[in-house]
Design a protein around this motif. Structure first.
Motif, PDB file in Angstrom:
ATOM      1  N   LYS A 140       0.826  -1.212   0.000  1.00 36.85           N
ATOM      2  CA  LYS A 140       0.000   0.000   0.000  1.00 36.85           C
ATOM      3  C   LYS A 140       0.859   1.260   0.000  1.00 36.85           C
ATOM      4  O   LYS A 140       0.539   2.253  -0.673  1.00 36.85           O
TER       5      LYS A 140
ATOM      6  N   LYS B 192       2.478   1.610  -3.494  1.00 40.31           N
ATOM      7  CA  LYS B 192       1.519   2.116  -4.480  1.00 40.31           C
ATOM      8  C   LYS B 192       1.289   3.620  -4.304  1.00 40.31           C
ATOM      9  O   LYS B 192       1.250   4.377  -5.289  1.00 40.31           O
ATOM     10  N   ALA B 193       1.145   4.058  -3.045  1.00 42.05           N
ATOM     11  CA  ALA B 193       0.918   5.485  -2.792  1.00 42.05           C
ATOM     12  C   ALA B 193       2.095   6.325  -3.274  1.00 42.05           C
ATOM     13  O   ALA B 193       1.908   7.387  -3.896  1.00 42.05           O
TER      14      ALA B 193
ATOM     15  N   SER C 100       4.365   5.386  -5.564  1.00 40.15           N
ATOM     16  CA  SER C 100       4.433   5.272  -7.023  1.00 40.15           C
ATOM     17  C   SER C 100       3.419   6.198  -7.694  1.00 40.15           C
ATOM     18  O   SER C 100       3.737   6.878  -8.679  1.00 40.15           O
ATOM     19  N   ASP C 101       2.191   6.240  -7.141  1.00 40.86           N
ATOM     20  CA  ASP C 101       1.181   7.134  -7.697  1.00 40.86           C
ATOM     21  C   ASP C 101       1.615   8.590  -7.562  1.00 40.86           C
ATOM     22  O   ASP C 101       1.423   9.397  -8.483  1.00 40.86           O
ATOM     23  N   ALA C 102       2.199   8.936  -6.411  1.00 37.69           N
ATOM     24  CA  ALA C 102       2.651  10.313  -6.197  1.00 37.69           C
ATOM     25  C   ALA C 102       3.754  10.691  -7.175  1.00 37.69           C
ATOM     26  O   ALA C 102       3.799  11.827  -7.675  1.00 37.69           O
TER      27      ALA C 102
ATOM     28  N   GLY D 267       3.958   9.902 -10.090  1.00 41.66           N
ATOM     29  CA  GLY D 267       3.374  10.165 -11.395  1.00 41.66           C
ATOM     30  C   GLY D 267       3.061  11.631 -11.643  1.00 41.66           C
ATOM     31  O   GLY D 267       2.947  12.053 -12.800  1.00 41.66           O
ATOM     32  N   HIS D 268       2.942  12.431 -10.548  1.00 38.51           N
ATOM     33  CA  HIS D 268       2.598  13.841 -10.762  1.00 38.51           C
ATOM     34  C   HIS D 268       3.222  14.806  -9.758  1.00 38.51           C
ATOM     35  O   HIS D 268       3.041  16.019  -9.857  1.00 38.51           O
TER      36      HIS D 268
ATOM     37  N   GLU E 206      -0.585  18.492  -0.143  1.00 36.78           N
ATOM     38  CA  GLU E 206      -0.191  17.229   0.505  1.00 36.78           C
ATOM     39  C   GLU E 206       0.325  17.483   1.923  1.00 36.78           C
ATOM     40  O   GLU E 206      -0.047  16.768   2.864  1.00 36.78           O
TER      41      GLU E 206
ATOM     42  N   ALA F   6       2.818  11.178   0.876  1.00 37.54           N
ATOM     43  CA  ALA F   6       2.011  10.073   0.360  1.00 37.54           C
ATOM     44  C   ALA F   6       2.227   8.809   1.185  1.00 37.54           C
ATOM     45  O   ALA F   6       1.271   8.074   1.498  1.00 37.54           O
TER      46      ALA F   6
END
Length: 436
Positions: free
Chosen positions: A66, A69-70, A72-74, A76-77, A89, A300
């Motif tokens: 988890k 993923k958080a 990795s998603d962060a 992205g942008h 944030e 994140a």
């Protein structure tokens, strides 16, 4: 791929030639390879239960999916962000931290947050804030304590952390653990704050009695002195509550968190303090910065960590594991003749041995048998025993099988020839408080 021997040579040449002999003495000469969940492996494939977790960094286990993923998603942008600018944030995470501390029965609450990148930096800010807000210069802290290796935080710790660097910190007065019941006798006109680890980790995880901590809180409040609590190792669910100070029914004026806030993936720490202290910034709002403090990528990771640390079901699991380990170690104490008991609040715990020599031998055998752990540096009669909070009951049972085997194999050692033990105090506390 670099081999174990090549890595050791590189470490010996470019990092530290003096650590390796010590590592070998206690079975800490591990070159990390794969890591996942409650385990880490060396590069040759030997598996270890991680019962050190870097002091709480891996509360959610290694490479928690988890958290990954958080982050990795962060990625992205987002990037680190700019500490001169406002951040969605950072602001949301600050609110979450303040709310996680809750309120006392009298309505006391925390109010604001400053982010940092390491625990020493977070404690440095706590000390700066205490002195700046009160206009006073002295901090009371514990002999044998530990708050980090930066300037002010190092000054608040045990003398050995400053002596090697010829650093003579001013403004810190050390008192003994047993002095806390008469803390008010050490106050004077220059006392800004009392600083404690809520449960002193490096001092052997001796549990401060509830009535003692409440006395410290009462006396500091009556004398207009701040209470700073270091929750860098004890916080974020490790104690079975979100924050260890919640076991005492008190609210500090300032507390610091870190290690586990990172989710084991991205460094982030924080200092949380009462709203009225914000006046320190009135004359110069730009008086404090941390370039990497509150990185938006770190936020994140921390967001996921706080979700877990405030989840009643997650905390119930921590407390169920705590009960299991307490019963298992109590049985060991009866059966082995080598163990005195367990010092424990939640999964903030240490196995206490009958003497330092037996503890040192047990730590070596534990590591040899695939349980990575360390002894408490300022009270070496106990081995820190801090598995990840996400451990399953099945894994806990397997772990205790290895613990029993290792303690059976432990034999007292002659420590007289070891410079490491001859130049430092072997044990600070002879009678430990084990539970709240």
């Amino acid at each position: 791929m670099t081999s174990r021997d090549e890595t050791i040579q590189l470490h010996d040449t470019y990092l530290s030639r003096h650590k390796l002999p010590l590592f070998r003495q206690f079975g800490w000469d591990v070159v990390e390879g794969k890591r996942e969940g409650v385990f880490l492996w060396d590069v040759n494939g030997k598996r270890y239960f991680d019962c050190h977790v870097c002091g709480g960094v891996y509360n959610l286990g290694h490479r928690n999916p988890k958290v990954i993923k958080a982050v990795s998603d962060a990625l992205g942008h987002l990037d680190l962000g700019n500490h001169h600018l406002m951040s969605t944030e950072r602001s949301r995470l600050a609110r979450k931290l303040v709310e996680s501390a809750g309120a006392t029965s009298t309505g006391e609450r925390m109010g604001r947050v400053v982010f940092s990148s390491g625990g020493g930096e977070a404690m440095d800010f706590a000390f700066k804030m205490a002195k700046g807000y009160t206009g006073k210069s002295k901090i009371l802290c514990l002999e044998g304590g530990y708050h980090g290796h930066t300037g002010l935080s190092m000054g608040a710790g045990d003398e050995k952390y400053t002596k090697a660097w010829n650093y003579k910190p001013e403004g810190f007065m050390k008192i003994g653990l047993t002095d806390l019941d008469r803390i008010e006798t050490f106050f004077d006109d220059e006392t800004a704050a009392v600083s404690l680890e809520t449960i002193p980790a490096t001092l052997g995880m001796n549990v401060i009695p509830r009535e003692t901590m409440q006395h410290v809180r009462k006396m500091t409040r009556e004398h207009g002195i701040l209470l700073i609590l270091d929750e860098i190792q004890t916080g974020l669910g490790r104690s079975g509550k979100t924050w260890a100070f919640q076991h005492y029914g008190i609210m500090p004026d300032i507390f610091a968190t870190g290690k586990g806030l990172s989710g084991g993936i991205y460094p982030i720490t924080a200092t949380v303090y009462r709203d009225e202290m914000e006046r320190v910034y009135e004359q110069n709002p730009m008086i404090h910065f941390s370039t990497f403090g509150g990185s938006e990528i770190g936020c994140a990771a921390a967001d996921i960590v706080l979700d877990h640390a405030t989840d009643p079901e997650f905390l119930a699991h921590v407390n169920a594991l705590s009960d299991f380990f307490r019963d298992a170690v109590d049985d060991l104490a009866i059966q082995s003749g080598k163990v005195s008991g367990i010092r424990q609040v939640g999964l903030f715990q240490a196995i206490e041995f009958v003497d330092v020599s037996t503890c040192i031998s047990a730590v070596a055998r534990l590591n040899a048998n695939g349980v990575f752990c360390v002894f408490s540096n300022n009270d070496r009669v106990c081995a820190q025993f801090m598995p990840p909070l996400v451990m399953t009951m099945e894994e806990a049972g397997e772990l205790m099988t290895l613990v029993r085997q290792s303690i059976d194999e432990a034999e007292p050692r002659d420590l007289s020839s070891s410079d490491f033990f001859s130049t430092q105090t072997e044990a600070r506390i002879t009678s430990a408080n084990r539970h709240l």
